[in-house]
Scaffold this motif. Sequence first.
Motif, PDB file in Angstrom:
ATOM      1  N   LEU A   2     -29.546 -18.479 -14.134  1.00  0.00           N
ATOM      2  CA  LEU A   2     -29.677 -17.254 -13.355  1.00  0.00           C
ATOM      3  C   LEU A   2     -28.458 -16.344 -13.485  1.00  0.00           C
ATOM      4  O   LEU A   2     -28.594 -15.125 -13.654  1.00  0.00           O
ATOM      5  N   ARG A   3     -27.263 -16.917 -13.419  1.00  0.00           N
ATOM      6  CA  ARG A   3     -26.069 -16.084 -13.514  1.00  0.00           C
ATOM      7  C   ARG A   3     -25.962 -15.370 -14.856  1.00  0.00           C
ATOM      8  O   ARG A   3     -25.635 -14.171 -14.884  1.00  0.00           O
ATOM      9  N   PRO A   4     -26.225 -16.028 -15.983  1.00  0.00           N
ATOM     10  CA  PRO A   4     -26.223 -15.283 -17.240  1.00  0.00           C
ATOM     11  C   PRO A   4     -27.200 -14.108 -17.246  1.00  0.00           C
ATOM     12  O   PRO A   4     -26.895 -13.043 -17.784  1.00  0.00           O
ATOM     13  N   LEU A   5     -28.374 -14.299 -16.649  1.00  0.00           N
ATOM     14  CA  LEU A   5     -29.353 -13.208 -16.598  1.00  0.00           C
ATOM     15  C   LEU A   5     -28.881 -12.078 -15.693  1.00  0.00           C
ATOM     16  O   LEU A   5     -29.145 -10.901 -15.969  1.00  0.00           O
ATOM     17  N   LEU A   6     -28.181 -12.432 -14.611  1.00  0.00           N
ATOM     18  CA  LEU A   6     -27.589 -11.409 -13.752  1.00  0.00           C
ATOM     19  C   LEU A   6     -26.506 -10.640 -14.501  1.00  0.00           C
ATOM     20  O   LEU A   6     -26.445  -9.412 -14.449  1.00  0.00           O
ATOM     21  N   TRP A   7     -25.644 -11.351 -15.201  1.00  0.00           N
ATOM     22  CA  TRP A   7     -24.537 -10.714 -15.900  1.00  0.00           C
ATOM     23  C   TRP A   7     -25.022  -9.851 -17.060  1.00  0.00           C
ATOM     24  O   TRP A   7     -24.399  -8.840 -17.386  1.00  0.00           O
ATOM     25  N   LEU A   8     -26.140 -10.240 -17.664  1.00  0.00           N
ATOM     26  CA  LEU A   8     -26.724  -9.428 -18.736  1.00  0.00           C
ATOM     27  C   LEU A   8     -27.427  -8.184 -18.192  1.00  0.00           C
ATOM     28  O   LEU A   8     -27.767  -7.281 -18.950  1.00  0.00           O
ATOM     29  N   ASN A  10     -27.980   3.711 -22.420  1.00  0.00           N
ATOM     30  CA  ASN A  10     -27.192   4.156 -21.267  1.00  0.00           C
ATOM     31  C   ASN A  10     -27.536   3.358 -20.024  1.00  0.00           C
ATOM     32  O   ASN A  10     -26.657   3.006 -19.223  1.00  0.00           O
ATOM     33  N   LEU A  11     -28.829   3.051 -19.868  1.00  0.00           N
ATOM     34  CA  LEU A  11     -29.262   2.227 -18.736  1.00  0.00           C
ATOM     35  C   LEU A  11     -28.636   0.842 -18.831  1.00  0.00           C
ATOM     36  O   LEU A  11     -28.159   0.291 -17.831  1.00  0.00           O
ATOM     37  N   ALA A  12     -28.622   0.274 -20.029  1.00  0.00           N
ATOM     38  CA  ALA A  12     -28.060  -1.063 -20.222  1.00  0.00           C
ATOM     39  C   ALA A  12     -26.576  -1.092 -19.867  1.00  0.00           C
ATOM     40  O   ALA A  12     -26.107  -2.012 -19.199  1.00  0.00           O
ATOM     41  N   VAL A  13     -25.835  -0.097 -20.305  1.00  0.00           N
ATOM     42  CA  VAL A  13     -24.402  -0.033 -20.001  1.00  0.00           C
ATOM     43  C   VAL A  13     -24.187   0.090 -18.499  1.00  0.00           C
ATOM     44  O   VAL A  13     -23.268  -0.504 -17.930  1.00  0.00           O
ATOM     45  N   GLU A  14     -25.075   0.825 -17.835  1.00  0.00           N
ATOM     46  CA  GLU A  14     -24.942   1.051 -16.401  1.00  0.00           C
ATOM     47  C   GLU A  14     -25.199  -0.215 -15.593  1.00  0.00           C
ATOM     48  O   GLU A  14     -24.481  -0.496 -14.620  1.00  0.00           O
ATOM     49  N   ILE A  15     -26.218  -1.009 -15.978  1.00  0.00           N
ATOM     50  CA  ILE A  15     -26.620  -2.123 -15.113  1.00  0.00           C
ATOM     51  C   ILE A  15     -26.225  -3.498 -15.636  1.00  0.00           C
ATOM     52  O   ILE A  15     -26.400  -4.488 -14.929  1.00  0.00           O
ATOM     53  N   SER A  16     -25.696  -3.593 -16.845  1.00  0.00           N
ATOM     54  CA  SER A  16     -25.254  -4.887 -17.365  1.00  0.00           C
ATOM     55  C   SER A  16     -23.735  -4.986 -17.273  1.00  0.00           C
ATOM     56  O   SER A  16     -23.018  -4.400 -18.086  1.00  0.00           O
ATOM     57  N   PRO A  17     -23.218  -5.743 -16.306  1.00  0.00           N
ATOM     58  CA  PRO A  17     -21.753  -5.849 -16.200  1.00  0.00           C
ATOM     59  C   PRO A  17     -21.122  -6.498 -17.426  1.00  0.00           C
ATOM     60  O   PRO A  17     -19.999  -6.158 -17.804  1.00  0.00           O
ATOM     61  N   LEU A  18     -21.834  -7.431 -18.064  1.00  0.00           N
ATOM     62  CA  LEU A  18     -21.278  -8.089 -19.241  1.00  0.00           C
ATOM     63  C   LEU A  18     -21.168  -7.128 -20.413  1.00  0.00           C
ATOM     64  O   LEU A  18     -20.149  -7.091 -21.113  1.00  0.00           O
ATOM     65  N   LEU A  19     -22.206  -6.347 -20.648  1.00  0.00           N
ATOM     66  CA  LEU A  19     -22.164  -5.366 -21.729  1.00  0.00           C
ATOM     67  C   LEU A  19     -21.070  -4.345 -21.481  1.00  0.00           C
ATOM     68  O   LEU A  19     -20.285  -4.026 -22.378  1.00  0.00           O
ATOM     69  N   ARG A  20     -21.011  -3.826 -20.269  1.00  0.00           N
ATOM     70  CA  ARG A  20     -19.999  -2.817 -19.941  1.00  0.00           C
ATOM     71  C   ARG A  20     -18.595  -3.371 -20.151  1.00  0.00           C
ATOM     72  O   ARG A  20     -17.725  -2.708 -20.733  1.00  0.00           O
ATOM     73  N   ALA A  21     -18.356  -4.604 -19.695  1.00  0.00           N
ATOM     74  CA  ALA A  21     -17.039  -5.219 -19.847  1.00  0.00           C
ATOM     75  C   ALA A  21     -16.696  -5.457 -21.312  1.00  0.00           C
ATOM     76  O   ALA A  21     -15.547  -5.267 -21.735  1.00  0.00           O
ATOM     77  N   ALA A  22     -17.684  -5.879 -22.095  1.00  0.00           N
ATOM     78  CA  ALA A  22     -17.446  -6.104 -23.522  1.00  0.00           C
ATOM     79  C   ALA A  22     -17.065  -4.806 -24.222  1.00  0.00           C
ATOM     80  O   ALA A  22     -16.100  -4.759 -25.013  1.00  0.00           O
ATOM     81  N   LEU A  23     -17.797  -3.737 -23.938  1.00  0.00           N
ATOM     82  CA  LEU A  23     -17.506  -2.453 -24.578  1.00  0.00           C
ATOM     83  C   LEU A  23     -16.141  -1.923 -24.157  1.00  0.00           C
ATOM     84  O   LEU A  23     -15.396  -1.382 -24.987  1.00  0.00           O
ATOM     85  N   LEU A  24     -15.803  -2.078 -22.886  1.00  0.00           N
ATOM     86  CA  LEU A  24     -14.497  -1.626 -22.413  1.00  0.00           C
ATOM     87  C   LEU A  24     -13.360  -2.411 -23.060  1.00  0.00           C
ATOM     88  O   LEU A  24     -12.320  -1.842 -23.411  1.00  0.00           O
ATOM     89  N   THR A  25     -13.565  -3.717 -23.232  1.00  0.00           N
ATOM     90  CA  THR A  25     -12.530  -4.556 -23.842  1.00  0.00           C
ATOM     91  C   THR A  25     -12.356  -4.222 -25.316  1.00  0.00           C
ATOM     92  O   THR A  25     -11.222  -4.136 -25.820  1.00  0.00           O
ATOM     93  N   LEU A  26     -13.468  -4.027 -26.023  1.00  0.00           N
ATOM     94  CA  LEU A  26     -13.375  -3.644 -27.435  1.00  0.00           C
ATOM     95  C   LEU A  26     -12.703  -2.284 -27.575  1.00  0.00           C
ATOM     96  O   LEU A  26     -11.861  -2.083 -28.464  1.00  0.00           O
TER      97      LEU A  26
END
Length: 241
Positions: free
Chosen positions: A193-199, A11-27
Amino acid sequence: MIGIISPEAENLAVEISPLLRAALLTLEYMEVNGSIGLTPSKALKRYFVEWAAESFAWPEYTAADLYSFNKVLNEVDFPPLVVLHDLLVGLKLARHQKGVMQISKWGTKVRHHPGTVLAILAEHLMHGYDHSQHSRFDDTIVGNWDIFINVINVEVHAGCSDDHLCKALFGSNANEGSLGHSRVRSAFYIQVLRPLLWLGLLQEHGVGEGLNRERMFTKTPLWSLALKLETDRQVPDLVVN
Protein backbone atom coordinates in the motif's frame (compact mmCIF):
# COMPACT_ATOMS: atom_id res chain seq x y z
CA MET A 1 2.61 -3.24 -15.30
CA ILE A 2 2.49 0.56 -15.16
CA GLY A 3 2.57 2.18 -18.57
CA ILE A 4 4.16 5.43 -19.65
CA ILE A 5 1.44 8.01 -19.24
CA SER A 6 0.53 10.56 -21.88
CA PRO A 7 2.25 13.94 -21.97
CA GLU A 8 -1.06 15.51 -20.97
CA ALA A 9 -1.09 13.46 -17.76
CA GLU A 10 2.50 14.19 -16.74
CA ASN A 11 1.69 17.41 -14.87
CA LEU A 12 -0.95 15.55 -12.89
CA ALA A 13 1.56 12.81 -12.05
CA VAL A 14 4.14 15.32 -10.80
CA GLU A 15 1.46 17.00 -8.70
CA ILE A 16 0.10 13.89 -6.95
CA SER A 17 3.06 11.48 -6.89
CA PRO A 18 5.42 12.45 -4.06
CA LEU A 19 7.99 9.90 -5.23
CA LEU A 20 8.07 11.20 -8.79
CA ARG A 21 8.24 14.81 -7.63
CA ALA A 22 11.09 14.02 -5.22
CA ALA A 23 13.01 12.09 -7.87
CA LEU A 24 12.74 14.93 -10.38
CA LEU A 25 13.76 17.51 -7.79
CA THR A 26 16.78 15.43 -6.75
CA LEU A 27 17.90 14.89 -10.34
CA GLU A 28 17.48 18.61 -11.02
CA TYR A 29 19.45 19.46 -7.86
CA MET A 30 22.40 17.33 -8.99
CA GLU A 31 22.37 18.71 -12.53
CA VAL A 32 22.18 22.34 -11.38
CA ASN A 33 24.20 22.27 -8.14
CA GLY A 34 26.54 19.35 -8.71
CA SER A 35 27.06 16.20 -6.70
CA ILE A 36 25.61 15.46 -3.27
CA GLY A 37 28.02 14.55 -0.50
CA LEU A 38 27.89 11.13 1.14
CA THR A 39 28.75 10.15 4.70
CA PRO A 40 31.29 7.35 5.33
CA SER A 41 28.32 4.95 5.47
CA LYS A 42 27.18 6.25 2.04
CA ALA A 43 24.11 8.05 3.35
CA LEU A 44 23.25 11.44 1.90
CA LYS A 45 24.80 14.25 3.93
CA ARG A 46 22.71 16.28 6.33
CA TYR A 47 22.65 19.49 4.27
CA PHE A 48 20.86 17.69 1.44
CA VAL A 49 18.46 15.87 3.78
CA GLU A 50 17.46 19.26 5.19
CA TRP A 51 17.00 20.67 1.68
CA ALA A 52 14.96 17.63 0.63
CA ALA A 53 12.68 17.85 3.66
CA GLU A 54 11.85 21.46 2.77
CA SER A 55 11.65 21.00 -0.99
CA PHE A 56 9.79 17.68 -1.23
CA ALA A 57 7.01 18.73 1.19
CA TRP A 58 6.24 15.00 1.40
CA PRO A 59 2.81 14.32 2.98
CA GLU A 60 3.28 13.22 6.61
CA TYR A 61 7.04 13.76 6.22
CA THR A 62 7.15 17.53 5.85
CA ALA A 63 10.03 19.44 7.39
CA ALA A 64 7.75 20.40 10.28
CA ASP A 65 6.80 16.75 10.84
CA LEU A 66 10.41 15.58 10.75
CA TYR A 67 11.77 18.33 13.01
CA SER A 68 9.05 17.59 15.56
CA PHE A 69 10.89 14.31 16.23
CA ASN A 70 14.49 15.25 15.40
CA LYS A 71 16.68 18.24 16.25
CA VAL A 72 18.80 17.56 13.16
CA LEU A 73 17.94 15.47 10.12
CA ASN A 74 19.93 12.51 8.84
CA GLU A 75 18.85 10.40 5.89
CA VAL A 76 17.57 7.60 8.16
CA ASP A 77 15.17 10.11 9.76
CA PHE A 78 13.44 10.66 6.40
CA PRO A 79 12.20 7.20 5.28
CA PRO A 80 11.01 8.24 1.79
CA LEU A 81 14.46 9.67 1.07
CA VAL A 82 16.09 6.36 2.07
CA VAL A 83 13.94 4.54 -0.50
CA LEU A 84 14.43 7.23 -3.15
CA HIS A 85 18.21 7.09 -2.69
CA ASP A 86 18.14 3.31 -3.20
CA LEU A 87 15.97 3.68 -6.30
CA LEU A 88 18.05 6.37 -7.97
CA VAL A 89 21.25 4.36 -7.58
CA GLY A 90 19.62 1.00 -8.31
CA LEU A 91 18.08 2.33 -11.53
CA LYS A 92 21.37 4.03 -12.51
CA LEU A 93 19.71 7.43 -12.60
CA ALA A 94 22.50 8.45 -10.23
CA ARG A 95 25.75 6.86 -9.12
CA HIS A 96 28.10 6.91 -6.15
CA GLN A 97 31.61 7.99 -6.94
CA LYS A 98 34.45 9.11 -4.65
CA GLY A 99 32.26 10.04 -1.71
CA VAL A 100 29.47 11.77 -3.60
CA MET A 101 26.27 10.95 -5.51
CA GLN A 102 26.17 12.29 -9.05
CA ILE A 103 23.48 12.34 -11.71
CA SER A 104 24.19 9.84 -14.49
CA LYS A 105 23.93 10.38 -18.23
CA TRP A 106 20.74 8.31 -18.12
CA GLY A 107 19.35 10.47 -15.31
CA THR A 108 20.19 13.64 -17.24
CA LYS A 109 18.47 12.25 -20.32
CA VAL A 110 15.18 11.19 -18.72
CA ARG A 111 14.65 13.81 -16.02
CA HIS A 112 12.71 16.00 -18.45
CA HIS A 113 10.28 13.14 -19.16
CA PRO A 114 8.20 12.60 -16.00
CA GLY A 115 6.10 9.83 -17.50
CA THR A 116 9.20 7.76 -18.23
CA VAL A 117 10.65 8.40 -14.78
CA LEU A 118 7.36 7.38 -13.13
CA ALA A 119 7.20 4.16 -15.14
CA ILE A 120 10.74 3.06 -14.31
CA LEU A 121 10.36 4.01 -10.63
CA ALA A 122 7.12 2.02 -10.42
CA GLU A 123 8.56 -1.02 -12.17
CA HIS A 124 11.50 -1.23 -9.80
CA LEU A 125 9.46 -0.37 -6.71
CA MET A 126 6.98 -3.15 -7.51
CA HIS A 127 9.26 -5.82 -8.89
CA GLY A 128 12.84 -5.11 -7.92
CA TYR A 129 12.85 -3.53 -4.48
CA ASP A 130 12.99 -5.40 -1.16
CA HIS A 131 10.35 -3.66 0.96
CA SER A 132 10.56 -6.26 3.72
CA GLN A 133 13.78 -4.60 4.95
CA HIS A 134 11.60 -1.74 6.19
CA SER A 135 8.98 -3.93 7.89
CA ARG A 136 9.09 -3.93 11.66
CA PHE A 137 9.34 -7.70 11.99
CA ASP A 138 11.06 -8.41 8.67
CA ASP A 139 7.86 -10.18 7.60
CA THR A 140 7.13 -11.12 4.03
CA ILE A 141 3.68 -11.48 2.51
CA VAL A 142 2.40 -14.26 0.28
CA GLY A 143 1.44 -13.25 -3.23
CA ASN A 144 2.71 -11.12 -6.09
CA TRP A 145 2.05 -7.71 -7.53
CA ASP A 146 -0.18 -9.03 -10.31
CA ILE A 147 -2.56 -10.47 -7.70
CA PHE A 148 -2.30 -7.51 -5.34
CA ILE A 149 -2.92 -4.81 -7.92
CA ASN A 150 -5.86 -6.56 -9.56
CA VAL A 151 -7.59 -7.25 -6.24
CA ILE A 152 -6.98 -3.69 -5.07
CA ASN A 153 -8.39 -2.45 -8.38
CA VAL A 154 -11.75 -4.01 -7.52
CA GLU A 155 -11.87 -3.67 -3.73
CA VAL A 156 -10.62 -0.08 -3.47
CA HIS A 157 -12.79 1.21 -6.30
CA ALA A 158 -15.42 2.53 -3.91
CA GLY A 159 -12.95 2.90 -1.03
CA CYS A 160 -12.06 0.34 1.63
CA SER A 161 -9.80 -0.22 4.62
CA ASP A 162 -6.51 -2.10 4.79
CA ASP A 163 -8.27 -4.56 7.13
CA HIS A 164 -10.72 -5.32 4.33
CA LEU A 165 -7.91 -5.83 1.84
CA CYS A 166 -6.03 -8.15 4.19
CA LYS A 167 -9.15 -10.27 4.61
CA ALA A 168 -9.76 -10.37 0.85
CA LEU A 169 -6.15 -11.27 0.03
CA PHE A 170 -4.95 -13.31 2.99
CA GLY A 171 -8.04 -14.28 4.99
CA SER A 172 -6.63 -12.27 7.87
CA ASN A 173 -9.50 -11.10 10.05
CA ALA A 174 -9.28 -7.91 12.13
CA ASN A 175 -12.11 -9.11 14.39
CA GLU A 176 -9.88 -11.85 15.73
CA GLY A 177 -7.67 -9.16 17.29
CA SER A 178 -4.59 -11.31 16.94
CA LEU A 179 -0.96 -10.26 16.73
CA GLY A 180 -0.79 -12.23 13.49
CA HIS A 181 -3.33 -9.97 11.82
CA SER A 182 -1.50 -6.86 13.01
CA ARG A 183 1.73 -8.14 11.52
CA VAL A 184 0.08 -9.06 8.22
CA ARG A 185 -1.56 -5.64 8.01
CA SER A 186 1.70 -3.87 8.84
CA ALA A 187 3.71 -5.84 6.28
CA PHE A 188 1.03 -5.34 3.62
CA TYR A 189 1.01 -1.60 4.24
CA ILE A 190 4.79 -1.22 4.03
CA GLN A 191 5.30 -3.57 1.09
CA VAL A 192 2.24 -2.86 -1.08
CA LEU A 193 0.00 0.00 0.00
CA ARG A 194 2.72 2.50 0.87
CA PRO A 195 4.50 2.12 -2.48
CA LEU A 196 1.18 2.76 -4.24
CA LEU A 197 0.61 5.83 -2.08
CA TRP A 198 4.09 7.15 -2.79
CA LEU A 199 3.64 6.56 -6.53
CA GLY A 200 0.44 8.63 -6.38
CA LEU A 201 -1.85 5.78 -7.40
CA LEU A 202 -3.72 5.53 -4.08
CA GLN A 203 -4.65 8.06 -1.43
CA GLU A 204 -5.19 7.40 2.28
CA HIS A 205 -7.81 8.83 4.59
CA GLY A 206 -8.17 8.39 8.32
CA VAL A 207 -11.71 7.56 9.44
CA GLY A 208 -12.93 7.40 13.03
CA GLU A 209 -11.23 8.21 16.30
CA GLY A 210 -9.03 6.43 18.83
CA LEU A 211 -9.07 2.64 18.74
CA ASN A 212 -11.82 2.74 16.11
CA ARG A 213 -9.76 4.77 13.66
CA GLU A 214 -9.28 3.05 10.29
CA ARG A 215 -7.06 3.70 7.31
CA MET A 216 -9.27 4.00 4.23
CA PHE A 217 -7.90 3.92 0.68
CA THR A 218 -9.22 5.24 -2.60
CA LYS A 219 -7.80 5.53 -6.10
CA THR A 220 -6.38 8.76 -7.45
CA PRO A 221 -7.04 9.98 -11.00
CA LEU A 222 -3.57 8.68 -11.91
CA TRP A 223 -4.63 5.06 -11.28
CA SER A 224 -6.73 4.68 -14.41
CA LEU A 225 -4.29 6.69 -16.51
CA ALA A 226 -1.27 4.57 -15.60
CA LEU A 227 -2.69 1.07 -15.10
CA LYS A 228 -4.48 -1.26 -17.50
CA LEU A 229 -5.52 -4.38 -15.57
CA GLU A 230 -7.31 -7.66 -16.09
CA THR A 231 -9.94 -6.71 -13.53
CA ASP A 232 -10.79 -3.38 -15.19
CA ARG A 233 -13.87 -5.01 -16.71
CA GLN A 234 -15.14 -5.81 -13.22
CA VAL A 235 -15.38 -2.16 -12.16
CA PRO A 236 -17.26 0.76 -13.69
CA ASP A 237 -15.38 3.76 -15.01
CA LEU A 238 -13.78 5.59 -12.09
CA VAL A 239 -15.58 8.81 -11.27
CA VAL A 240 -13.49 11.31 -9.31
CA ASN A 241 -15.24 14.25 -7.68
